[in-house]
Write an enzyme that holds these catalytic residues in place. Structure first.
Site, mmCIF file in Angstrom:
data_model
loop_
_atom_site.group_PDB
_atom_site.id
_atom_site.type_symbol
_atom_site.label_atom_id
_atom_site.label_comp_id
_atom_site.label_asym_id
_atom_site.label_seq_id
_atom_site.Cartn_x
_atom_site.Cartn_y
_atom_site.Cartn_z
ATOM 1 N N ASN A 9 25.985 40.371 30.823
ATOM 2 C CA ASN A 9 26.519 39.391 30.339
ATOM 3 C C ASN A 9 26.905 38.447 31.372
ATOM 4 O OD1 ASN A 9 28.402 37.388 29.176
ATOM 5 N ND2 ASN A 9 29.829 38.771 28.608
ATOM 6 N N LYS A 11 28.117 35.571 31.498
ATOM 7 C CA LYS A 11 29.401 34.644 31.533
ATOM 8 C C LYS A 11 29.083 33.220 31.836
ATOM 9 C CE LYS A 11 32.367 38.866 31.662
ATOM 10 N NZ LYS A 11 33.465 39.408 31.686
ATOM 11 N N HIS A 95 33.331 38.731 22.029
ATOM 12 C CA HIS A 95 33.955 39.460 23.326
ATOM 13 C C HIS A 95 35.259 38.951 23.625
ATOM 14 C CE1 HIS A 95 34.235 39.559 27.712
ATOM 15 N NE2 HIS A 95 33.053 40.429 27.726
ATOM 16 N N GLU A 97 37.026 37.933 25.743
ATOM 17 C CA GLU A 97 37.286 36.398 26.419
ATOM 18 C C GLU A 97 37.163 35.256 25.160
ATOM 19 O OE1 GLU A 97 34.387 36.641 29.579
ATOM 20 O OE2 GLU A 97 35.647 38.195 30.566
ATOM 21 N N GLU A 167 35.014 47.620 24.946
ATOM 22 C CA GLU A 167 35.339 47.001 26.359
ATOM 23 C C GLU A 167 36.989 46.851 26.347
ATOM 24 O OE1 GLU A 167 32.134 44.329 28.021
ATOM 25 O OE2 GLU A 167 33.626 43.230 26.974
ATOM 26 N N GLY A 173 36.347 43.180 34.506
ATOM 27 C CA GLY A 173 36.431 42.396 35.836
ATOM 28 C C GLY A 173 37.568 42.707 36.792
ATOM 29 N N SER A 213 33.915 46.851 34.358
ATOM 30 C CA SER A 213 33.556 47.161 35.492
ATOM 31 C C SER A 213 32.557 48.441 35.625
ATOM 32 C CB SER A 213 34.971 47.878 36.265
ATOM 33 O OG SER A 213 35.987 46.494 36.364
HETATM 34 O O1 LIG Z 1 30.759 41.623 28.889
HETATM 35 C C1 LIG Z 1 30.922 42.271 30.043
HETATM 36 C C2 LIG Z 1 32.519 42.804 30.419
HETATM 37 O O2 LIG Z 1 33.306 41.620 29.840
HETATM 38 C C3 LIG Z 1 32.664 43.396 31.688
HETATM 39 O O3 LIG Z 1 32.524 42.580 32.711
HETATM 40 P P1 LIG Z 1 32.483 43.404 34.056
HETATM 41 O O4 LIG Z 1 31.525 44.545 34.099
HETATM 42 O O5 LIG Z 1 32.700 42.422 35.317
HETATM 43 O O6 LIG Z 1 33.797 43.960 34.148
#
Ligand SMILES: O=C[C@H](O)COP(=O)(O)O
Length: 253
Positions: A9, A11, A95, A97, A167, A173, A213
């Site tokens: 992803n 983002k 998601h 977010e 998640e 993150g 993460s």
């Molecule tokens: O969609 C992915 C997640 O929000 C995980 O993000 P991350 O791997 O940067 O922690």
């Protein structure tokens, strides 16, 4: 056995040039697709070019969100019809977010999941608890409610075909990963809920990813768990090298 699915992803990262360079380089490095599904969920702006560039490679392209209506006066939004027309295969729905910053709710997630299926897209439906919810011991109840409301009205076949991404919001993150045991326990709770709502057969088919993460250093342990069938990956999907390592771990799981 469920086929692992590793989805990046991106983002709101990368320019069009960087996105193209990534896919051009990554597509030749994706391991045997009989063993792993490899997906990049890119910003909507790049989906057209990336679907074209990934064509006839095992790399599949997904979107990060979509509107639930097929068309209409919704300035700035993107519809499932438009995604399907481009050749997009997957779409992330709900998601954290999107839930946190764009007011998405279990009800809107449910509408979007239905709209995705109606247009031949595979939803990656996200669920997960906040740190506060985890600390108060309500993780199980939170994800069960998200699963029940998000899946409402779907058929057995649709549930078997979709992907659920667990998640924990506090692990996204932040560099903090849930332990593999904790992640597996919640993914097991999700599977049990699907079995209660549908059937054990359906629950045995649905793929459940862990996200938060995930990186090359921890993916093998996560994928070694009974209920974890893949990963939804932010940061570590931005570089070809680490993304390919994640795919290799998926392929060997
Ligand atoms: O969609 C992915 C997640 O929000 C995980 O993000 P991350 O791997 O940067 O922690």
């Amino acid at each position: 056995m469920r086929k692992p699915i590793i989805a990046g992803n991106w983002k709101m990262y990368k320019t069009a040039t960087e996105a193209n360079e990534f896919v051009e380089k990554a597509k030749g490095l994706v391991p045997n697709t009989d063993n792993v599904d490899a997906v990049i969920c890119a910003p909507a702006l790049f989906l057209n070019q990336l679907v074209t560039s990934a064509q006839s490679s095992p790399l599949q392209i997904g979107a990060q969100t979509m509107h639930e209506e097929n068309e209409g006066a919704f300035t700035g939004e993107i519809s499932p019809v438009q995604l399907a027309d481009l050749g997009v295969k997957y779409v992330i729905i709900g998601h954290s977010e999107r839930r946190q910053y764009f007011n998405e709710t279990d009800a809107s997630v449910n509408k979007k999941v239905h709209a995705a299926f109606a247009n031949g897209l595979t939803p990656i439906m996200c669920v997960g608890e906040t740190l506060e919810e985890r600390e108060s011991g309500s993780t199980g109840q939170i994800v069960e409610t998200q699963v029940e409301q998000g899946l409402s009205g779907l058929s057995d076949q649709q549930v078997a075909d979709l992907v659920i991404a667990y998640e924990p919001i506090w692990a996204i993150g932040t560099g903090k990963t849930a332990t593999a045991e904790d992640a597996n326990e919640v993914c097991g709770t999700i599977r049990k809920k699907v079995a209660a709502l549908y059937s054990q057969e359906t629950a045995d088919k649905v793929r459940i990813q862990y996200g938060g993460s995930v990186k090359p250093a921890n993916i093998e342990e996560l994928l070694g768990m009974e209920h974890i069938d893949g990963a939804l990956v932010g940061g570590a999907s931005l570089e070809v090298e680490s993304f390919v390592k994640l795919l290799e771990a998926g392929s060997n799981a």
